[in-house]
Design a protein around this motif. Structure first.
Motif, PDB file in Angstrom:
ATOM      1  N   GLY A 131      12.301  23.913  43.252  1.00 45.64           N
ATOM      2  CA  GLY A 131      11.740  23.996  41.702  1.00 45.64           C
ATOM      3  C   GLY A 131      10.895  25.325  41.586  1.00 45.64           C
ATOM      4  N   LEU A 132       9.857  25.233  42.490  1.00 47.78           N
ATOM      5  CA  LEU A 132       9.050  26.442  42.142  1.00 47.78           C
ATOM      6  C   LEU A 132       9.582  27.739  42.270  1.00 47.78           C
ATOM      7  N   GLY A 133      10.834  27.972  42.813  1.00 46.50           N
ATOM      8  CA  GLY A 133      11.566  29.120  43.056  1.00 46.50           C
ATOM      9  C   GLY A 133      12.441  29.362  41.857  1.00 46.50           C
ATOM     10  N   GLY A 134      12.602  28.227  41.055  1.00 40.38           N
ATOM     11  CA  GLY A 134      13.550  28.493  39.826  1.00 40.38           C
ATOM     12  C   GLY A 134      14.990  28.249  40.257  1.00 40.38           C
ATOM     13  N   TYR A 135      15.042  27.098  41.214  1.00 37.34           N
ATOM     14  CA  TYR A 135      16.605  26.783  41.708  1.00 37.34           C
ATOM     15  C   TYR A 135      17.194  25.487  40.766  1.00 37.34           C
ATOM     16  N   TYR A 136      16.197  25.073  40.097  1.00 41.30           N
ATOM     17  CA  TYR A 136      16.715  23.886  39.121  1.00 41.30           C
ATOM     18  C   TYR A 136      18.103  24.216  38.302  1.00 41.30           C
ATOM     19  N   LYS A 137      19.155  23.557  38.751  1.00 37.18           N
ATOM     20  CA  LYS A 137      20.379  23.412  38.018  1.00 37.18           C
ATOM     21  C   LYS A 137      20.884  24.952  38.467  1.00 37.18           C
ATOM     22  N   THR A 138      21.002  25.328  39.396  1.00 38.96           N
ATOM     23  CA  THR A 138      21.579  26.572  40.037  1.00 38.96           C
ATOM     24  C   THR A 138      22.670  26.302  41.104  1.00 38.96           C
ATOM     25  N   LEU A 139      23.761  27.135  41.289  1.00 35.68           N
ATOM     26  CA  LEU A 139      24.489  26.941  42.332  1.00 35.68           C
ATOM     27  C   LEU A 139      23.947  26.507  43.669  1.00 35.68           C
ATOM     28  N   VAL A 140      22.807  27.227  44.039  1.00 41.24           N
ATOM     29  CA  VAL A 140      22.026  26.775  45.353  1.00 41.24           C
ATOM     30  C   VAL A 140      21.795  25.426  45.156  1.00 41.24           C
TER      31      VAL A 140
ATOM     32  N   LEU B  26      27.036  32.395  48.486  1.00 42.20           N
ATOM     33  CA  LEU B  26      26.531  31.160  49.483  1.00 42.20           C
ATOM     34  C   LEU B  26      27.042  29.998  49.317  1.00 42.20           C
ATOM     35  N   ARG B  27      27.523  29.527  48.226  1.00 40.01           N
ATOM     36  CA  ARG B  27      28.111  28.390  48.012  1.00 40.01           C
ATOM     37  C   ARG B  27      29.513  28.326  48.702  1.00 40.01           C
ATOM     38  N   HIS B  28      30.141  29.117  48.337  1.00 42.12           N
ATOM     39  CA  HIS B  28      31.395  29.544  49.099  1.00 42.12           C
ATOM     40  C   HIS B  28      31.458  29.346  50.734  1.00 42.12           C
ATOM     41  N   TYR B  29      30.253  30.209  51.178  1.00 46.59           N
ATOM     42  CA  TYR B  29      30.027  30.312  52.825  1.00 46.59           C
ATOM     43  C   TYR B  29      29.833  28.708  53.203  1.00 46.59           C
ATOM     44  N   VAL B  30      29.041  28.031  52.652  1.00 47.64           N
ATOM     45  CA  VAL B  30      28.848  26.690  52.856  1.00 47.64           C
ATOM     46  C   VAL B  30      29.871  25.897  52.712  1.00 47.64           C
ATOM     47  N   ARG B  31      30.668  25.663  51.381  1.00 46.04           N
ATOM     48  CA  ARG B  31      31.344  24.876  50.967  1.00 46.04           C
ATOM     49  C   ARG B  31      32.724  24.989  51.782  1.00 46.04           C
TER      50      ARG B  31
ATOM     51  N   GLN C 290      21.373  35.875  32.661  1.00 41.23           N
ATOM     52  CA  GLN C 290      21.712  34.311  33.394  1.00 41.23           C
ATOM     53  C   GLN C 290      20.504  34.094  34.171  1.00 41.23           C
ATOM     54  N   THR C 291      19.738  34.637  34.306  1.00 37.55           N
ATOM     55  CA  THR C 291      18.615  34.202  35.238  1.00 37.55           C
ATOM     56  C   THR C 291      17.312  33.770  34.495  1.00 37.55           C
ATOM     57  N   ILE C 292      17.505  33.604  32.873  1.00 36.56           N
ATOM     58  CA  ILE C 292      16.476  33.097  32.031  1.00 36.56           C
ATOM     59  C   ILE C 292      16.223  31.613  32.409  1.00 36.56           C
ATOM     60  N   PRO C 293      17.104  30.775  32.568  1.00 40.64           N
ATOM     61  CA  PRO C 293      16.947  29.396  32.557  1.00 40.64           C
ATOM     62  C   PRO C 293      16.287  29.334  33.864  1.00 40.64           C
ATOM     63  N   GLN C 294      16.616  29.885  35.162  1.00 48.13           N
ATOM     64  CA  GLN C 294      15.692  29.682  36.172  1.00 48.13           C
ATOM     65  C   GLN C 294      14.193  30.240  36.120  1.00 48.13           C
TER      66      GLN C 294
ATOM     67  N   ASP D 215      10.484  31.021  50.796  1.00 50.07           N
ATOM     68  CA  ASP D 215       9.859  31.553  49.660  1.00 50.07           C
ATOM     69  C   ASP D 215      10.594  32.718  49.118  1.00 50.07           C
ATOM     70  N   VAL D 216      11.882  32.269  48.863  1.00 53.19           N
ATOM     71  CA  VAL D 216      12.646  33.468  48.199  1.00 53.19           C
ATOM     72  C   VAL D 216      13.091  32.790  46.777  1.00 53.19           C
ATOM     73  N   PRO D 217      12.445  33.321  45.682  1.00 54.88           N
ATOM     74  CA  PRO D 217      12.635  32.860  44.258  1.00 54.88           C
ATOM     75  C   PRO D 217      14.294  33.330  43.909  1.00 54.88           C
ATOM     76  N   ALA D 218      14.707  32.185  43.124  1.00 60.00           N
ATOM     77  CA  ALA D 218      16.073  32.475  42.648  1.00 60.00           C
ATOM     78  C   ALA D 218      16.073  33.636  41.650  1.00 60.00           C
ATOM     79  N   SER D 219      15.206  34.228  41.093  1.00 60.72           N
ATOM     80  CA  SER D 219      15.333  35.531  40.349  1.00 60.72           C
ATOM     81  C   SER D 219      15.584  36.538  41.050  1.00 60.72           C
ATOM     82  N   SER D 220      15.334  36.555  42.411  1.00 66.81           N
ATOM     83  CA  SER D 220      15.705  37.954  43.196  1.00 66.81           C
ATOM     84  C   SER D 220      17.277  37.961  43.696  1.00 66.81           C
ATOM     85  N   LEU D 221      17.961  37.000  43.449  1.00 66.22           N
ATOM     86  CA  LEU D 221      19.312  36.663  43.593  1.00 66.22           C
ATOM     87  C   LEU D 221      20.039  36.617  42.436  1.00 66.22           C
ATOM     88  N   SER D 222      21.293  37.283  42.685  1.00 64.70           N
ATOM     89  CA  SER D 222      22.112  37.404  41.525  1.00 64.70           C
ATOM     90  C   SER D 222      23.139  36.218  41.588  1.00 64.70           C
TER      91      SER D 222
END
Length: 838
Positions: A374-383, A353-358, A558-562, A339-346
């Protein structure tokens, strides 16, 4: 006398001489003598013109010397040394009189007309630049004023290749009081609950009293006052080197996976403070550690307790506690979002996070909830890029039709990134809609424009083309846009209708906003608002409240699309299914080994997602949608669990006997793979490079040869580099990494012997200050070697400069004279061809 041609290919024009026989024939009316004279003149003109075009140049002997003075301007040269250099150069210029002397400052870069980059010393490049500055016809000499501590390049090899005398004069650096935290020595690994030593090495150019402090993960854990000894002297009392003052702090490893140790030294008199700190990291061989980001920490108490029973420590933080550096991420074996929305992350945090995993092999798990996927706004994000599922809902699923109207501020203040991100958000909204849904896009400045009239969302390309035409200009008038939204949406037969209003300013005109919003809500139309920066957020919050929607405050465009994606999916009323279901096993793997799924209680809901093509769905819902999905993302493993681990949907699972076992196996499956048994990794910093040495033995202490491995290096600017490990000795493998930038280097080691993983480990190294600030004595040995090797003078007096007896050649182009003679002879040629003279 010597000569040369600067354009010798032009000599081919001499072939035109063969055409002069025609000229001989045209002079038949003149005597043989006049014809011969005319032919000689014409031949001479051609020779003169061709030689002029070919750049005929005389090389006149010259022994005039030119001196280029290279002055070290790096950080290691203090004001006293620079003043000495200035005075010395004045004496040289006075002695030189009219002979040419050029003074060039240098450090990392060399420029005769500008300041230099002072964080490095590149003597080799400075020598090449000096040689290039000497024009042809002068005998070159170079005078180097430096402390000789080059941090890049090989000056001796360069000087020998140039074959130019290089006089040297030492500048004695650090004449003012200076103290340096030279090293912070810690063991690379430690066992949980065991003590280990932290050695702080301090150097100083003067005897003094200093305070050394040690911090552990931002908390001060020790402080000592020490009397600093500055120099080591030989039997004759002569200075030989700086003394290493070593202070030892003892620490005990806890249950964390990684400890960051930071040391600082301070004293009363110090010139530079940039070299007074150092950072090191210790890896702990203890229990796995997971970071869970969850807004309501009490809601996951049962989950964290269950994991603790399974030997996994879970740190719970709100979204604001998301790590901001790669080092912070790397302290954990896996990261979980609940339950962490994408808008709360820069954007930066998502990228880390992507570098940490990849690149570092970290694990990542996203749990379901009203602020997830999708409800958290993660559509088409780096996450979403790292997840095993896509964050848009299943479009084939039965759901009510949706009509959405986007009201976008296109005033002049929205120019640049704001309007660009708004257009991207509008296009992403269109992609989330099905052909059964409807879309309208309205822009407003001082007036409203219907960019996309209400229509089916099936014509995606046509709609996106219209959105692309939006440009920022004009003032701001919000009120009429609400009226237009009402007109657009009431034309649609969709079951659900929603408005998203975006602006970055204050409306220039007032209006009865409450009445306009009540008119919308009476037609079953909801309204959400987005305020960028210094927008009228009080008004926007009032509109959203009356419109039964949400208000978002955006600092980063940059958070507007999310936000638009989140609002669209929420409005669809289809992303969440709260029909109880029993999970179905689809593709068994080790995460469900020993788990009795046949007795699993039902889950009470989930978030709709779509699996990626190469992902592995282990558990699914009764409708076939993914419940538990895994995916390998380069070095790391990610998982998506579309239900939750809280009392909302997993209330009955929390009391299930296999709940703890299932989740411990899921987390261990995604975690970083750590294998260090039988291996020893050493990292040594030296001259701007990090030398890696890995020793590997088997269970019987025999060397393991013919292993293969590589190192993944993530530099401070997050660029990635792959470095191959090479065999250096029996059971030993080595690599070399450049460390030219300041900051943290995160390194992933992986070595295999056949199909067996021999080593898998992450380490980090921090370069806290440029090598230029290291307390290093003047390198007189290098300066003497430069002078002796090039047959020059070490510590020259001014009268020993500009005394070279070598001879060079001064080019003297004569093409102008050749053209003048050719012009005179052309007049003679004309006379011989017109008048009978001989």
């Amino acid at each position: 006398m010597q000569f040369e041609f600067s354009r010798p290919y032009c000599l081919l024009l001499l072939l035109l001489i063969s055409l002069l026989w025609r000229y001989w024939r045209c002079l038949v009316r003149f005597s043989f003598l006049q014809r011969a004279a005319a032919l000689v003149v014409r031949f001479s003109i051609l020779i003169l013109l061709v030689f002029s075009a070919a750049g005929f140049t005389f090389l006149l002997p010259s022994n005039e010397a030119m001196l280029v003075v290279l002055v070290d301007n790096s950080l290691s040269i203090d004001d006293d040394a620079r003043n000495f250099a200035d005075n010395y150069i004045k004496h040289i210029e006075a002695f030189a009189r009219n002979r040419p002397v050029v003074v060039v400052p240098f450090a990392g870069k060399t420029n005769a007309d500008a300041d230099t980059t002072r964080e490095t010393t590149d003597i080799a490049t400075a020598l090449v630049t000096a040689a290039a500055l000497v024009p042809a016809g002068y005998v070159p000499e170079i005078l180097l004023l430096s402390d000789g501590n080059e941090t890049v390049g090989d000056s001796l090899t360069t000087a020998l290749q140039l074959n130019i005398p290089v006089h040297t004069f030492p500048l004695y650096s650090h004449s003012k009081p200076e103290i340096e935290l030279y090293k912070l020595n810690v063991p690379p690994n430690a066992r949980a609950s065991e003590p280990f030593n932290v050695d702080v090495v301090v150097r100083s150019n003067h005897d003094c009293e200093a305070v050394v402090s040690l911090f552990r993960d931002d908390y001060k854990v020790g402080e000592q006052t020490i009397n600093i000894r500055s120099h080591i002297n030989n039997d004759k009392g002569e200075y030989t080197a700086y003394y290493d003052n070593v202070l030892t702090f003892q620490q005990t490893a806890g249950d964390e996976r990684q400890i960051t140790l930071f040391a600082a030294v301070s004293t009363a008199n110090d010139t530079f403070t940039e070299n007074n700190t150092a950072t090191s990291v210790v890896s702990i061989d203890g229990k796995p550690r997971v970071l869970l980001l969850e807004g309501e920490q009490r809601s996951v108490r049962e989950f964290t307790a269950a994991m603790k029973e399974q030997g996994i420590n879970v740190d719970v933080r709100p979204a604001e506690g998301c790590p901001k550096t790669l080092d912070e991420f790397d302290k954990y074996d896996a990261i979980m979002f609940s339950d962490v929305p994408a808008s709360s992350l820069s954007y930066s945090q998502m990228d880390l996070l992507r570098h940490y995993v990849r690149d570092l092999g970290g694990g990542f798990v996203m749990l379901g909830g009203e602020q997830s996927f999708g409800l958290g706004g993660y559509y088409k994000t780096l996450v979403e890029e790292a997840l095993p599922v896509r964050c848009d809902f299943n479009k084939q699923r039965e759901k009510p039709s949706l009509a959405i109207c986007l009201l976008i501020d296109r005033s002049g203040s929205m120019g640049g990134e704001k309007i660009a991100m708004s257009k991207e958000a509008a296009k992403a909204t269109v992609e989330l809609l099905t052909p059964r849904d409807f879309i309208s896009v309205v822009t407003f400045d001082h007036q409203c424009t219907v960019v996309v009239p209400i229509q089916s969302a099936s014509s995606t390309s046509v709609i996106n083309s219209s959105i692309a035409t939006i440009e920022a200009a004009g003032g701001t008038n919000i009120y009429p846009s609400l009226e237009i939204a009402y007109e657009q949406l009431t034309k649609s037969s969709a079951k659900i209708k929603h408005v998203i209003l975006l602006t970055d300013g204050y409306s220039e005109q007032t209006g009865d906003y409450a009445a306009a919003v009540r008119k919308l809500t009476s037609a079953q139309i909801t309204v959400s608002t987005v305020g960028i920066g210094s927008a009228d957020n009080k008004l926007l919050e009032q509109i959203a409240s009356l419109g039964h929607g949400k208000h978002y405050v955006v600092e980063n465009p940059q958070t507007i699309p999310q936000i638009f994606a989140k609002e669209t999916i929420e409005a669809n009323k289809s992303a969440i299914d709260e029909t109880p279901f029993v999970p179905i096993l689809v593709t068994p793997n080790e995460t469900v080994t020993g788990v009795d799924l046949s007795n699993a209680p039902p889950l009470l809901g989930f978030v709709s997602t779509r699996p990626k093509e190469t992902s592995q769905t282990v558990l699914a819902t009764e409708t076939g949608e993914p419940l538990l999905t895994f995916w390998r993302y380069d070095l790391g493993v990610t998982a998506a669990f579309s239900s939750d681990v809280k009392s909302r949907w997993a209330a009955e699972w929390l009391t299930w006997n296999d709940f703890a076992k299932l989740w411990s196996q899921v987390l261990r499956y995604t975690m970083k793979k750590i294998q260090t048994r039988g291996t020893n990794v050493e990292l040594t910093q030296n001259d701007g490079r990090l030398q890696v040495t890995i020793d590997i033995v088997d269970d019987t202490e025999n060397f393991i040869n013919n292993a293969t491995g590589s190192i993944t290096v993530i530099r401070p600017n997050l660029t990635q580099e792959q470095v191959e490990l090479k065999a250096a000795a029996p059971g030993r493998y080595a690599a070399d990494i450049t460390t030219s930038e300041l900051g943290s280097y995160n390194i992933r080691f992986e070595v295999k012997g056949g199909d067996k993983l021999l080593l898998s480990q992450n380490r980090s190294v921090t370069i806290g200050h440029p090598k230029e600030l290291n307390l290093t004595p003047t390198n007189e040995a290098l300066l003497k070697n430069l002078s002796e090797s090039t047959k020059a003078v070490y510590k020259p007096n001014p009268n020993q400069l500009l005394t070279q007896t070598k001879t060079t050649h001064h080019p003297r182009p004569v093409w102008k004279y050749l053209l003048t003679i050719a012009a005179i002879m052309l007049v003679i040629d004309v006379l011989l061809g017109r008048i009978k003279i001989l």
